[in-house]
Design a protein around this motif. Structure first.
Motif, PDB file in Angstrom:
ATOM      1  N   GLN A  52     -31.253 -29.651 -78.728  1.00  0.00           N
ATOM      2  CA  GLN A  52     -31.138 -28.252 -79.154  1.00  0.00           C
ATOM      3  C   GLN A  52     -32.429 -27.794 -79.845  1.00  0.00           C
ATOM      4  O   GLN A  52     -32.882 -26.678 -79.635  1.00  0.00           O
ATOM      5  CB  GLN A  52     -29.931 -28.105 -80.096  1.00  0.00           C
ATOM      6  CG  GLN A  52     -29.517 -26.679 -80.353  1.00  0.00           C
ATOM      7  CD  GLN A  52     -29.025 -25.958 -79.099  1.00  0.00           C
ATOM      8  OE1 GLN A  52     -28.377 -26.547 -78.244  1.00  0.00           O
ATOM      9  NE2 GLN A  52     -29.348 -24.700 -78.979  1.00  0.00           N
TER      10      GLN A  52
ATOM     11  N   LEU B 131     -34.986 -26.919 -77.298  1.00  0.00           N
ATOM     12  CA  LEU B 131     -34.835 -25.575 -76.715  1.00  0.00           C
ATOM     13  C   LEU B 131     -35.464 -24.529 -77.640  1.00  0.00           C
ATOM     14  O   LEU B 131     -36.154 -23.611 -77.196  1.00  0.00           O
ATOM     15  CB  LEU B 131     -33.358 -25.254 -76.496  1.00  0.00           C
ATOM     16  CG  LEU B 131     -32.644 -26.096 -75.432  1.00  0.00           C
ATOM     17  CD1 LEU B 131     -31.158 -25.791 -75.386  1.00  0.00           C
ATOM     18  CD2 LEU B 131     -33.277 -25.846 -74.065  1.00  0.00           C
TER      19      LEU B 131
ATOM     20  N   TYR C 248     -25.663 -22.631 -70.193  1.00  0.00           N
ATOM     21  CA  TYR C 248     -25.318 -23.216 -71.496  1.00  0.00           C
ATOM     22  C   TYR C 248     -25.475 -22.151 -72.582  1.00  0.00           C
ATOM     23  O   TYR C 248     -26.558 -21.612 -72.787  1.00  0.00           O
ATOM     24  CB  TYR C 248     -26.247 -24.413 -71.746  1.00  0.00           C
ATOM     25  CG  TYR C 248     -26.168 -25.040 -73.106  1.00  0.00           C
ATOM     26  CD1 TYR C 248     -24.946 -25.350 -73.701  1.00  0.00           C
ATOM     27  CD2 TYR C 248     -27.330 -25.349 -73.812  1.00  0.00           C
ATOM     28  CE1 TYR C 248     -24.895 -25.949 -74.954  1.00  0.00           C
ATOM     29  CE2 TYR C 248     -27.288 -25.961 -75.057  1.00  0.00           C
ATOM     30  CZ  TYR C 248     -26.059 -26.249 -75.618  1.00  0.00           C
ATOM     31  OH  TYR C 248     -26.006 -26.830 -76.860  1.00  0.00           O
TER      32      TYR C 248
ATOM     33  N   TYR D 219     -34.594 -21.872 -66.925  1.00  0.00           N
ATOM     34  CA  TYR D 219     -33.858 -22.909 -67.642  1.00  0.00           C
ATOM     35  C   TYR D 219     -32.664 -23.361 -66.810  1.00  0.00           C
ATOM     36  O   TYR D 219     -31.876 -22.528 -66.343  1.00  0.00           O
ATOM     37  CB  TYR D 219     -33.367 -22.349 -68.989  1.00  0.00           C
ATOM     38  CG  TYR D 219     -32.345 -23.244 -69.669  1.00  0.00           C
ATOM     39  CD1 TYR D 219     -32.736 -24.415 -70.324  1.00  0.00           C
ATOM     40  CD2 TYR D 219     -30.987 -22.933 -69.646  1.00  0.00           C
ATOM     41  CE1 TYR D 219     -31.807 -25.246 -70.921  1.00  0.00           C
ATOM     42  CE2 TYR D 219     -30.051 -23.757 -70.252  1.00  0.00           C
ATOM     43  CZ  TYR D 219     -30.472 -24.914 -70.882  1.00  0.00           C
ATOM     44  OH  TYR D 219     -29.548 -25.739 -71.482  1.00  0.00           O
TER      45      TYR D 219
ATOM     46  N   ASN E  38     -23.260 -28.061 -68.440  1.00  0.00           N
ATOM     47  CA  ASN E  38     -22.397 -27.412 -69.410  1.00  0.00           C
ATOM     48  C   ASN E  38     -22.609 -25.920 -69.165  1.00  0.00           C
ATOM     49  O   ASN E  38     -23.729 -25.456 -69.327  1.00  0.00           O
ATOM     50  CB  ASN E  38     -22.855 -27.805 -70.824  1.00  0.00           C
ATOM     51  CG  ASN E  38     -22.050 -27.133 -71.907  1.00  0.00           C
ATOM     52  OD1 ASN E  38     -21.113 -26.386 -71.639  1.00  0.00           O
ATOM     53  ND2 ASN E  38     -22.425 -27.397 -73.166  1.00  0.00           N
TER      54      ASN E  38
ATOM     55  N   PRO F 164     -29.011 -33.537 -71.000  1.00  0.00           N
ATOM     56  CA  PRO F 164     -28.354 -34.399 -71.997  1.00  0.00           C
ATOM     57  C   PRO F 164     -27.289 -35.317 -71.408  1.00  0.00           C
ATOM     58  O   PRO F 164     -26.862 -36.262 -72.054  1.00  0.00           O
ATOM     59  CB  PRO F 164     -27.718 -33.401 -72.969  1.00  0.00           C
ATOM     60  CG  PRO F 164     -27.493 -32.163 -72.173  1.00  0.00           C
ATOM     61  CD  PRO F 164     -28.576 -32.133 -71.130  1.00  0.00           C
ATOM     62  N   TYR F 165     -26.854 -35.023 -70.160  1.00  0.00           N
ATOM     63  CA  TYR F 165     -25.720 -35.771 -69.591  1.00  0.00           C
ATOM     64  C   TYR F 165     -26.112 -36.729 -68.468  1.00  0.00           C
ATOM     65  O   TYR F 165     -25.244 -37.371 -67.883  1.00  0.00           O
ATOM     66  CB  TYR F 165     -24.665 -34.781 -69.045  1.00  0.00           C
ATOM     67  CG  TYR F 165     -24.190 -33.803 -70.091  1.00  0.00           C
ATOM     68  CD1 TYR F 165     -23.345 -34.228 -71.106  1.00  0.00           C
ATOM     69  CD2 TYR F 165     -24.613 -32.479 -70.089  1.00  0.00           C
ATOM     70  CE1 TYR F 165     -22.924 -33.344 -72.095  1.00  0.00           C
ATOM     71  CE2 TYR F 165     -24.205 -31.592 -71.071  1.00  0.00           C
ATOM     72  CZ  TYR F 165     -23.358 -32.038 -72.070  1.00  0.00           C
ATOM     73  OH  TYR F 165     -22.953 -31.176 -73.046  1.00  0.00           O
TER      74      TYR F 165
ATOM     75  N   SER G 197     -31.492 -36.382 -74.650  1.00  0.00           N
ATOM     76  CA  SER G 197     -30.735 -36.451 -75.903  1.00  0.00           C
ATOM     77  C   SER G 197     -30.120 -37.828 -76.114  1.00  0.00           C
ATOM     78  O   SER G 197     -29.706 -38.477 -75.151  1.00  0.00           O
ATOM     79  CB  SER G 197     -29.615 -35.409 -75.838  1.00  0.00           C
ATOM     80  OG  SER G 197     -28.808 -35.500 -76.977  1.00  0.00           O
TER      81      SER G 197
ATOM     82  N   ARG H 115     -28.323 -36.782 -84.527  1.00  0.00           N
ATOM     83  CA  ARG H 115     -29.190 -35.643 -84.243  1.00  0.00           C
ATOM     84  C   ARG H 115     -30.583 -36.048 -83.752  1.00  0.00           C
ATOM     85  O   ARG H 115     -31.593 -35.692 -84.379  1.00  0.00           O
ATOM     86  CB  ARG H 115     -29.339 -34.714 -85.477  1.00  0.00           C
ATOM     87  CG  ARG H 115     -28.082 -34.121 -86.042  1.00  0.00           C
ATOM     88  CD  ARG H 115     -27.198 -33.357 -85.059  1.00  0.00           C
ATOM     89  NE  ARG H 115     -27.855 -32.316 -84.310  1.00  0.00           N
ATOM     90  CZ  ARG H 115     -27.818 -32.246 -82.964  1.00  0.00           C
ATOM     91  NH1 ARG H 115     -27.169 -33.133 -82.244  1.00  0.00           N
ATOM     92  NH2 ARG H 115     -28.405 -31.265 -82.358  1.00  0.00           N
TER      93      ARG H 115
HETATM   94  N1  PMP Z   1     -28.092 -28.846 -73.784  1.00  0.00           N
HETATM   95  C1  PMP Z   1     -26.855 -28.875 -73.267  1.00  0.00           C
HETATM   96  C2  PMP Z   1     -26.672 -28.445 -71.855  1.00  0.00           C
HETATM   97  C3  PMP Z   1     -25.768 -29.303 -74.042  1.00  0.00           C
HETATM   98  O1  PMP Z   1     -24.544 -29.281 -73.502  1.00  0.00           O
HETATM   99  C4  PMP Z   1     -25.999 -29.718 -75.372  1.00  0.00           C
HETATM  100  C5  PMP Z   1     -24.861 -30.228 -76.230  1.00  0.00           C
HETATM  101  N2  PMP Z   1     -23.793 -29.377 -76.348  1.00  0.00           N
HETATM  102  C6  PMP Z   1     -27.296 -29.657 -75.861  1.00  0.00           C
HETATM  103  C7  PMP Z   1     -28.337 -29.242 -75.045  1.00  0.00           C
HETATM  104  C8  PMP Z   1     -27.637 -30.034 -77.271  1.00  0.00           C
HETATM  105  O2  PMP Z   1     -27.437 -31.379 -77.495  1.00  0.00           O
HETATM  106  P1  PMP Z   1     -28.094 -32.175 -78.698  1.00  0.00           P
HETATM  107  O3  PMP Z   1     -28.829 -31.200 -79.557  1.00  0.00           O
HETATM  108  O4  PMP Z   1     -26.959 -32.820 -79.406  1.00  0.00           O
HETATM  109  O5  PMP Z   1     -29.018 -33.158 -78.063  1.00  0.00           O
END
Ligand code: PMP
Length: 391
Positions: free
Chosen positions: A101, A104, A125, A167, A174, A204-205, A230, A240
């Motif tokens: 996050q 971003l 997202y 993006y 998500n 992140p996934y 992440s 974090r």
């Molecule tokens: N990008 C996406 C697409 C997410 O779903 C999330 C978590 N909800 C994040 C970024 C942020 O994740 P984090 O800051 O915990 O790495």
């Protein structure tokens, strides 16, 4: 006193999801609304051991100020992980952040002027809209199809709007759970090559693929892009930590922006995460998460198919934590939300995930944070609410 806030604060709505989560904090409510990893996957015991080792062996270093770029061995770990997937990223091209996050936010900070065009997926997202939104861009969106973004529309949008950024979340997005096929990844790279639009790939996934074939990130085909990762879904979100990789010229600006924000991410956390990832059986840990999420996903998908009316559709994700439900045309997921709450079950109405012209008949469901029993009861209740709304 009358506080005079910056105009930009008026333009970013408070996260709709956070507002909804407040409603669903009631333990009686079965909530598919949040985006939480399953806490049963957290390596409590190992992290406790590692934290003690780090403090005993390197306490003075771990508790001191440190470099903005991040703990070098952790940056090397990220670089090696990419190498193993066929993506060349040097440790010097990795900046450790407070979750992806923050990555971003930093991207928005270094690239966006007021009114700059930004392209996102449709839907996208929500917190990316929030992050970039603070820099007051104008959002445009390109539809997502079953196997990724509509590349023809992407190409048209690149010509029409000349966006600063595009993006996207190509793995188990998500909110939809949709993943790009290999062909789409290559096509996206092809249409972006030579343009001045920076591709911001949020991943992140990626490690949570529980079925289907694994593909490299788009960055494997588009070196100049920015790629975010992440530790939230592979170790713990509360720690974090995340990272951002970018070419040297971009990295330089990101480091300056991060310095201004917070000097650096917690070195103690970075040392703990690095030691955990390098000395503990991480592959086995990832397999545990994948198999846990797969059974939760399988159960939710099969119950939706059995219990929901035939004219309701849902995505069948191959990884990640979310699936996306589309109600028949004309039905409102916000109305369904009100009805479902009476049945003590919650989800996120889809309208929050659109940068423009929301689609009101969609909803996001999280499967990673509910027991089998809750999934079963919750889906049956939701099916009742949908039938009630259809009457
Ligand atoms: N990008 C996406 C697409 C997410 O779903 C999330 C978590 N909800 C994040 C970024 C942020 O994740 P984090 O800051 O915990 O790495």
């Amino acid at each position: 006193m009358k506080y005079e806030f910056a105009a930009r604060m008026g333009k970013v709505p408070r996260s709709f999801i956070r507002e909804i989560l407040k409603v669903t904090e009631d333990p009686e409510i079965i909530s598919f609304a949040g985006g939480l990893p399953n806490p049963e996957s957290f390596p409590y015991h190992d992290i406790k051991e590692v934290a003690v080792q780090v403090l005993e062996e390197s306490g003075a270093q771990a508790l001191q100020y440190s470099t903005t770029e991040g703990y070098y061995p952790l940056r090397e770990w990220v670089s090696n992980r990419y190498q193993s997937k066929g993506v060349k990223v040097d440790p010097e091209e990795v900046l450790v952040t407070n979750g992806s996050q923050q990555g971003l936010d930093l991207v928005g900070k270094i690239f966006l002027n007021q009114e700059d065009p930004v392209l996102v997926e449709r839907p996208t997202y929500l917190a990316a809209l929030q992050s970039f939104g603070l820099y007051e861009p104008v959002f445009y969106s390109v539809p997502l199809e079953e196997d990724g973004v509509d590349v023809n529309r992407l190409e048209e949008a690149l010509h029409e709007f000349d966006p600063k950024l595009f993006y996207a979340v190509p793995n188990f997005q998500n909110p939809t759970g949709i993943s790009y096929s290999l062909k789409r990844r290559k096509e996206v790279a092809r249409v972006l090559t030579g343009s001045n639009t920076v591709f911001v790939e949020d991943n992140p996934y990626g490690e949570i693929r529980f079925m289907g074939e694994d593909y490299p990130p788009v960055k494997a085909f588009l070196e100049e892009s920015v790629l975010l990762g992440s530790f939230s879904k592979i170790v713990s979100p509360g720690i974090r930590l995340g990272w951002i990789t970018a070419p040297a010229e971009v990295m330089d600006k990101l480091v300056t922006a991060k310095q201004a924000s917070d000097l650096h991410s917690s070195l103690l956390s970075q040392m703990i995460v690095h030691r955990y990832l390098s000395e503990y059986p991480v592959e086995a840990h990832l397999e545990k998460i994948r198999s846990m999420y797969k059974s939760q996903r399988d159960l939710m998908v099969s119950l939706i198919q059995e219990e929901f009316p035939d004219d309701v559709q849902c995505t069948e994700p191959e990884g990640g934590m979310f699936l996306w439900v589309t109600l028949p045309e004309g039905m409102s997921s916000l109305e369904l939300f009100e009805m479902a709450l009476k049945e003590q079950v919650a989800f996120v109405p889809g309208q929050a995930f659109y940068a423009e012209e929301p689609q009101y008949n969609t909803l996001r469901m999280n499967f990673s944070n509910s027991s089998a029993e809750k999934i079963e009861t919750g889906i049956k209740r939701l099916a009742r609410s949908i039938r009630e709304l259809e009457k």
